[in-house]
Design an enzyme around this catalytic site. Structure first.
Site, PDB file in Angstrom:
ATOM      1  N   HIS A 158      -8.640 -24.894  56.203  1.00 24.61           N
ATOM      2  CA  HIS A 158      -7.960 -26.197  56.186  1.00 24.61           C
ATOM      3  C   HIS A 158      -8.954 -27.290  56.554  1.00 24.61           C
ATOM      4  O   HIS A 158      -9.014 -28.335  55.916  1.00 24.61           O
ATOM      5  CB  HIS A 158      -6.843 -26.266  57.232  1.00 24.61           C
ATOM      6  CG  HIS A 158      -5.760 -25.234  57.072  1.00 24.61           C
ATOM      7  ND1 HIS A 158      -5.049 -24.751  58.130  1.00 24.61           N
ATOM      8  CD2 HIS A 158      -5.274 -24.626  55.976  1.00 24.61           C
ATOM      9  CE1 HIS A 158      -4.156 -23.879  57.696  1.00 24.61           C
ATOM     10  NE2 HIS A 158      -4.281 -23.775  56.392  1.00 24.61           N
ATOM     11  N   CYS A 194      -7.590 -15.431  55.439  1.00 23.03           N
ATOM     12  CA  CYS A 194      -9.005 -15.796  55.573  1.00 23.03           C
ATOM     13  C   CYS A 194      -9.238 -17.287  55.336  1.00 23.03           C
ATOM     14  O   CYS A 194      -8.365 -18.022  54.911  1.00 23.03           O
ATOM     15  CB  CYS A 194      -9.833 -14.977  54.597  1.00 23.03           C
ATOM     16  SG  CYS A 194      -9.551 -15.454  52.881  1.00 23.03           S
TER      17      CYS A 194
HETATM   18 FE1  CFM Z   1       0.902 -25.635  57.258  1.00 26.65          FE
HETATM   19 FE2  CFM Z   1      -0.293 -23.566  56.529  1.00 26.65          FE
HETATM   20 FE3  CFM Z   1       1.884 -24.530  55.267  1.00 26.65          FE
HETATM   21 FE4  CFM Z   1       2.098 -23.565  57.698  1.00 26.65          FE
HETATM   22 FE5  CFM Z   1       2.438 -21.251  56.525  1.00 26.65          FE
HETATM   23 FE6  CFM Z   1       0.124 -21.217  55.316  1.00 26.65          FE
HETATM   24 FE7  CFM Z   1       2.293 -22.159  54.051  1.00 26.65          FE
HETATM   25 MO1  CFM Z   1       2.023 -19.617  54.507  1.00 26.65          MO
HETATM   26  S1  CFM Z   1       0.238 -24.013  58.533  1.00 26.65           S
HETATM   27  S2  CFM Z   1       3.025 -25.227  56.867  1.00 26.65           S
HETATM   28  S3  CFM Z   1       3.293 -21.995  58.468  1.00 26.65           S
HETATM   29  S4  CFM Z   1      -0.108 -25.265  55.383  1.00 26.65           S
HETATM   30  S5  CFM Z   1       0.958 -19.716  56.529  1.00 26.65           S
HETATM   31  S6  CFM Z   1      -1.764 -22.050  55.869  1.00 26.65           S
HETATM   32  S7  CFM Z   1       0.696 -20.995  53.284  1.00 26.65           S
HETATM   33  S8  CFM Z   1       3.799 -21.002  54.928  1.00 26.65           S
HETATM   34  S9  CFM Z   1       2.801 -24.137  53.346  1.00 26.65           S
END
Ligand code: CFM
Length: 539
Positions: A191, A58
């Site tokens: 984000h 979410c």
């Molecule tokens: Fe970017 Fe993310 Fe991340 Fe990501 Fe991810 Fe994530 Fe993550 Mo889980 S896009 S790289 S592939 S910030 S889903 S929202 S939390 S691994 S550090």
């Protein structure tokens, strides 16, 4: 080598189980990579079909869990029921520690207003004020960040008013994020909201130019999962770079305030930080380059691009010597594990950038990616930034404020002359990201916002030796007799970044693939060739 025509047929069979609207929606989220059709288009960042069992998260998770949460010197206060705060409390393994100069680390704590039914009925602002008062009493933090969950938006608590009150009452900067879980279609909206909040209230508020040393950089979109950021820091420090701030793994608000003094921004996760990378460029003239510290070749490219950007012959030589030394140390190790992994295949389904970033690392240990997909990426993460002007706005992404930066009169400066910029741009594509599809081989499959049915179906068709994903998928995959590695939290391991991280990764994959347990598990669909049920029968 995958056969394009065969795979297209398999995809058609999987999609044919859908009916009406579901078919219409899903067919545009799946494609078979076929370079003769380039550029290929995919539909992404739009609403999931209700009830389809998506793997998405979410908006609150994207704001609090991903971007704001890892900042250690602020209190990230979840205004909502306790579960939201609890499940976003370090389960992502975004590590932090007290480094030199750090004064606070609140990450070991979980702050929540613990909303109850009565608060939902009568309003939660009183409780939010009370929570802030307690936080100030006990911790007196330099800043507080309020993150909203679904009920807050539904009942209309005015978190901005509470933030203003807190600021006046206690003189502590309080930033409120309207990141209710349902806003947008996934984490991605969170984000964007977090980027906006940090850009408006934090970045550029620092007034200490002395932080700026030779070759000052910020790292955007690096969250120190399993200690990745520390390995990146080790490399950059030994090369003589100064890291002004990290957004946001092991990062701090104090350092982020001075991010505008940097010479260059490095973008690791394009999805979660492209907003601020662009805003910093527009406001302060700071260029950004897309880096990827996951994978040996990708790390080498990132380090070379950085040295090239600054153009100092001494730095370029130092970089080459460093790369040589690191390679010498890791190559025998990687080869050892590669012998185990060679020829195996992998499917990757991760958030918004890692299903792309990890492909090189798998390739280096001899494994081919046969399927890759993102939970919440946008078309540019699949197709490259050139499609951004053509992405259609919809009701959901219109919901999120889109800021453009205005040049800051005092601070705007360009490090490179126009000519130098153009020259380097040809080599390293400054301010560009080419996305996932272009790096994948013909016949591999790309799936956006995969659901449970599709995941199981593709498992049966592609039979990968490893499925790289998250906790929601892990045990289903294991029950199918296939190794699953958590590419989000790295299970209990890491770092996987940089040279040393590549060895840890290769070791983990080799260990997982050779675990004797796989001999003991045979999923039902492998034991007997029972006729497959149609989706209608399953539902
Ligand atoms: Fe970017 Fe993310 Fe991340 Fe990501 Fe991810 Fe994530 Fe993550 Mo889980 S896009 S790289 S592939 S910030 S889903 S929202 S939390 S691994 S550090």
């Amino acid at each position: 080598m995958l056969d394009i025509a065969v795979m297209k047929e398999e995809v058609t069979k999987i999609l044919d189980h859908y009916k009406g609207k579901t078919y219409k929606s899903r067919k545009d989220h799946v494609l078979v990579v076929d370079s003769s059709e380039a550029p290929q288009e995919i539909v992404a960042d739009c609403r999931t079909v209700p009830g389809i069992i998506t793997e998405r998260g979410c908006c609150y998770a994207g704001c609090k869990g991903v971007v704001v949460g890892p900042l250690k010197d602020t209190v990230a206060l979840t205004h909502g029921p306790i579960g939201c705060g609890y499940y976003s409390w370090l389960t992502r393994r975004n590590k932090a520690r007290m480094n030199e100069g750090d004064k606070h680390n609140y990450l070991p704590y979980c702050f929540s207003t613990d909303m109850q039914e009565t608060d939902v009925v009568f309003g939660g602002e009183k409780k939010l004020r009370q929570a802030i008062t307690e936080i100030v009493d006990i911790f007196n933090p330099p800043s507080i960040m309020i993150c909203s969950t679904c009920p807050v938006g539904l009942i209309g608590d005015d978190i901005q008013a509470v933030a203003r009150w807190s600021q006046e009452q206690f003189g502590i900067q309080t930033i409120a994020y309207g990141c209710e879980g349902y806003k947008g279609v996934s984490q991605s909206a969170g984000h964007h909201i977090a980027n906006n909040g940090l850009y408006k209230n934090v970045i550029g508020t620092g007034t200490d130019p002395s932080v700026k040393k030779k070759y000052s950089v910020n790292i955007l979109g690096e969250y120190n999962i399993g200690g990745d950021g520390w390995e990146i820091e080790r490399m950059l420090h030994s090369l003589g770079y100064t890291i002004l701030s990290i957004m946001s793994g092991d990062g701090s608000v104090a350092r982020l305030r001075n991010a505008h003094f940097a010479d260059l921004n490095l973008v690791q996760c394009h999805r979660s930080t492209n907003y601020n990378a662009e805003l910093l460029r527009e406001t302060y003239g700071t260029d950004w380059i897309k880096v990827n510290f996951l994978g040996v070749r990708a790390t080498i490219k990132a380090l070379r691009d950085m040295a090239l950007y600054f153009g100092d012959p001494e730095l370029i030589t130092r970089t080459e010597e460093f790369i040589y030394g690191e390679l010498e140390a890791i190559e025998p190790e990687i080869e050892k594990y590669k012998a185990v992994c060679q020829g195996k295949t992998v499917a990757l389904f991760v958030g918004g950038s890692r299903a792309n970033h990890f492909q090189g690392l798998f390739e280096e240990i001899g494994m081919e990616t046969v399927l890759a997909g993102f939970e919440f990426a946008h078309r540019d993460d699949y197709e490259g930034r050139e499609v951004i002007p053509f992405i259609k706005e919809n009701a959901d992404n219109k919901n999120i404020e889109n800021i453009t930066g205005q040049p800051d009169e005092k601070m705007y400066r360009l490090l490179l002359s126009k000519e130098k910029f153009e020259e380097l741009n040809k080599e390293m594509e400054i301010n560009y990201f080419k996305g996932m599809i272009k790096i994948m081989t013909d016949g591999s499959v790309v799936v956006d916002d995969i659901n449970h049915y599709e995941m199981e179906s593709f498992m049966k068709v592609l039979k990968p030796d490893l499925f790289g994903s998250g906790i929601k998928e892990k045990y289903v995959i294991h029950k199918m007799g296939t190794l699953s590695k958590q590419i989000h939290s790295y299970d209990y391991s890491g770092p996987f970044a940089g040279f040393k991280g590549a060895v840890v990764f290769a070791h983990d994959v080799a260990m997982g693939l050779t675990t004797p347990v796989w001999k003991l598990i045979k999923p039902k669909w492998r034991r007997d060739a029972a006729p497959e049920r149609t989706l209608a029968e399953v539902l």
